[in-house]
Design an enzyme around this catalytic site. Structure first.
Site, PDB file in Angstrom:
ATOM      1  N   GLN A  44       0.829  -1.207   0.000  1.00 15.52           N
ATOM      2  CA  GLN A  44       0.000   0.000   0.000  1.00 15.52           C
ATOM      3  C   GLN A  44       0.863   1.257   0.000  1.00 15.52           C
ATOM      4  O   GLN A  44       1.943   1.276   0.624  1.00 15.52           O
ATOM      5  CB  GLN A  44      -0.930   0.041   1.232  1.00 15.52           C
ATOM      6  N   CYS A  79      -6.422   0.869   7.267  1.00 16.83           N
ATOM      7  CA  CYS A  79      -5.393  -0.181   7.271  1.00 16.83           C
ATOM      8  C   CYS A  79      -4.753  -0.191   8.649  1.00 16.83           C
ATOM      9  O   CYS A  79      -4.097   0.775   9.045  1.00 16.83           O
ATOM     10  CB  CYS A  79      -4.354   0.079   6.190  1.00 16.83           C
ATOM     11  N   HIS A 126     -14.911  -6.866   5.607  1.00 19.50           N
ATOM     12  CA  HIS A 126     -14.261  -8.172   5.670  1.00 19.50           C
ATOM     13  C   HIS A 126     -15.285  -9.300   5.720  1.00 19.50           C
ATOM     14  O   HIS A 126     -16.362  -9.153   6.318  1.00 19.50           O
ATOM     15  CB  HIS A 126     -13.393  -8.280   6.923  1.00 19.50           C
ATOM     16  N   GLU A 154      -6.429  -9.680   0.475  1.00 20.07           N
ATOM     17  CA  GLU A 154      -6.854  -8.279   0.531  1.00 20.07           C
ATOM     18  C   GLU A 154      -7.354  -7.801  -0.826  1.00 20.07           C
ATOM     19  O   GLU A 154      -6.733  -8.073  -1.857  1.00 20.07           O
ATOM     20  CB  GLU A 154      -5.683  -7.385   0.970  1.00 20.07           C
ATOM     21  N   ARG A 155      -8.459  -7.070  -0.809  1.00 20.88           N
ATOM     22  CA  ARG A 155      -8.959  -6.502  -2.058  1.00 20.88           C
ATOM     23  C   ARG A 155      -7.902  -5.545  -2.618  1.00 20.88           C
ATOM     24  O   ARG A 155      -7.366  -4.703  -1.910  1.00 20.88           O
ATOM     25  CB  ARG A 155     -10.286  -5.766  -1.838  1.00 20.88           C
ATOM     26  N   CYS A 189      -2.588  -8.757   7.857  1.00 21.76           N
ATOM     27  CA  CYS A 189      -3.616  -7.738   7.635  1.00 21.76           C
ATOM     28  C   CYS A 189      -4.172  -7.332   8.990  1.00 21.76           C
ATOM     29  O   CYS A 189      -4.808  -8.143   9.678  1.00 21.76           O
ATOM     30  CB  CYS A 189      -4.727  -8.280   6.734  1.00 21.76           C
ATOM     31  N   THR A 212      -6.591  -4.982   9.863  1.00 21.98           N
ATOM     32  CA  THR A 212      -8.052  -4.941   9.985  1.00 21.98           C
ATOM     33  C   THR A 212      -8.640  -6.348   9.832  1.00 21.98           C
ATOM     34  O   THR A 212      -9.667  -6.664  10.425  1.00 21.98           O
ATOM     35  CB  THR A 212      -8.683  -3.982   8.957  1.00 21.98           C
ATOM     36  N   GLY A 213      -7.964  -7.216   9.040  1.00 24.96           N
ATOM     37  CA  GLY A 213      -8.412  -8.601   8.933  1.00 24.96           C
ATOM     38  C   GLY A 213      -8.300  -9.327  10.261  1.00 24.96           C
ATOM     39  O   GLY A 213      -9.184 -10.094  10.651  1.00 24.96           O
TER      40      GLY A 213
END
Length: 263
Positions: free
Chosen positions: A46, A73, A149, A197-198, A206, A208-209
């Site tokens: 990113q 993120c 998610h 991740e998209r 990840c 937030t995952g």
């Protein structure tokens, strides 16, 4: 125009950070792709752009390597807190709070959103779990923690061909803003996690995952807070109680700084 950049990573999820708080910088999809390219650019999962904020210490914008802008993120937030010392960060996914805790960084994300239109879905459906399936993955939990998610719980983490099935789930029409895909197992009170991740694909970690998966595990009685989430790149500790923001604690690593000529 030559601009300084910082290279950082959170558990192997890596970022190029550009500081535009004093000198504005226009970003478009083409420039993001150029900088994120690991052979012809700097290379990153990113690109992070820091801008002034009227409501927080700074504003953070997040662009995936495909050029698409996303709302939040967790790993990048920890890196930005370490880099700048910011305690409040404005994002498109909400106001985030961060602080140093010894060698680790703790970040408080938003309170999880579970309503179908907050994920968002294209039409009303239950989200806890979602009555849908793809190949051998079905009935995921849909949660928004600043990013949308899906969380699938499986018996064997390696049974899921996440790299093969992830793109189809990410772009399913039921998800108008696309979706991040998580596959998890709970073992000995801890969570093992893989994330697609998209806009970025399989990632070593990840943030937030990890938060979304921990929330789903706690809500479904599979785990208790605080819970450790183990990913390829390392481990995060997630703390959450219903009605509260999700708190994530883990490492943030400064790699190097440099400068690059921008168009």
């Amino acid at each position: 125009m030559r601009r300084q950049f910082h290279k950082m990573h959170g558990l192997g999820n890596d970022f190029v950070i550009l500081d535009a708080r004093e000198q504005p910088l226009a970003i478009d999809e083409s420039l993001v792709r150029q900088l994120a390219d690991r052979k012809h650019g700097i290379g990153c999962d990113q690109l992070i752009l820091l801008e002034p904020s009227k409501s927080a210490d700074l504003r953070m914008r997040i662009f995936n390597e495909d050029g698409g802008e996303v709302q939040s993120c967790g790993n990048a937030t920890r890196c930005v807190v370490k880099l700048t010392g910011a305690e409040t960060i404005e994002t498109a996914g909400g106001l985030l709070h961060g602080r140093s805790e010894g060698d680790a960084i703790e970040v408080a994300l938003i309170e999880p959103r579970l309503a179908w239109d907050a994920i968002p879905l294209a039409y009303p459906l239950p989200t806890d779990p979602l009555p849908m399936g793809w190949e051998n993955l079905d009935r995921p939990y849909a949660i928004n923690v600043g990013n949308p998610h899906l969380v699938f719980f499986v018996d064997d983490l390696e049974d899921a061909d996440l790299e093969g099935i992830g793109p189809g789930i990410e772009t399913d029409p039921v998800f108008p803003e696309r979706i991040n895909v998580n596959v998890a197992t709970v073992e000995g009170g801890a969570i093992r996690l893989r994330t697609f991740e998209r806009g970025a694909g399989l990632t070593r970690a990840c943030g937030t995952g990890a938060c979304a998966t921990a929330v789903a595990a706690i809500r479904s009685g599979r785990a208790t807070s605080p819970v450790e989430v183990l990913m390829t790149g390392g481990t995060l500790t997630i703390n959450w109680s219903p009605g509260e923001p999700v708190r994530m604690r883990g490492d943030a690593t400064y790699v190097f700084e440099g400068s690059i000529e921008l168009p």
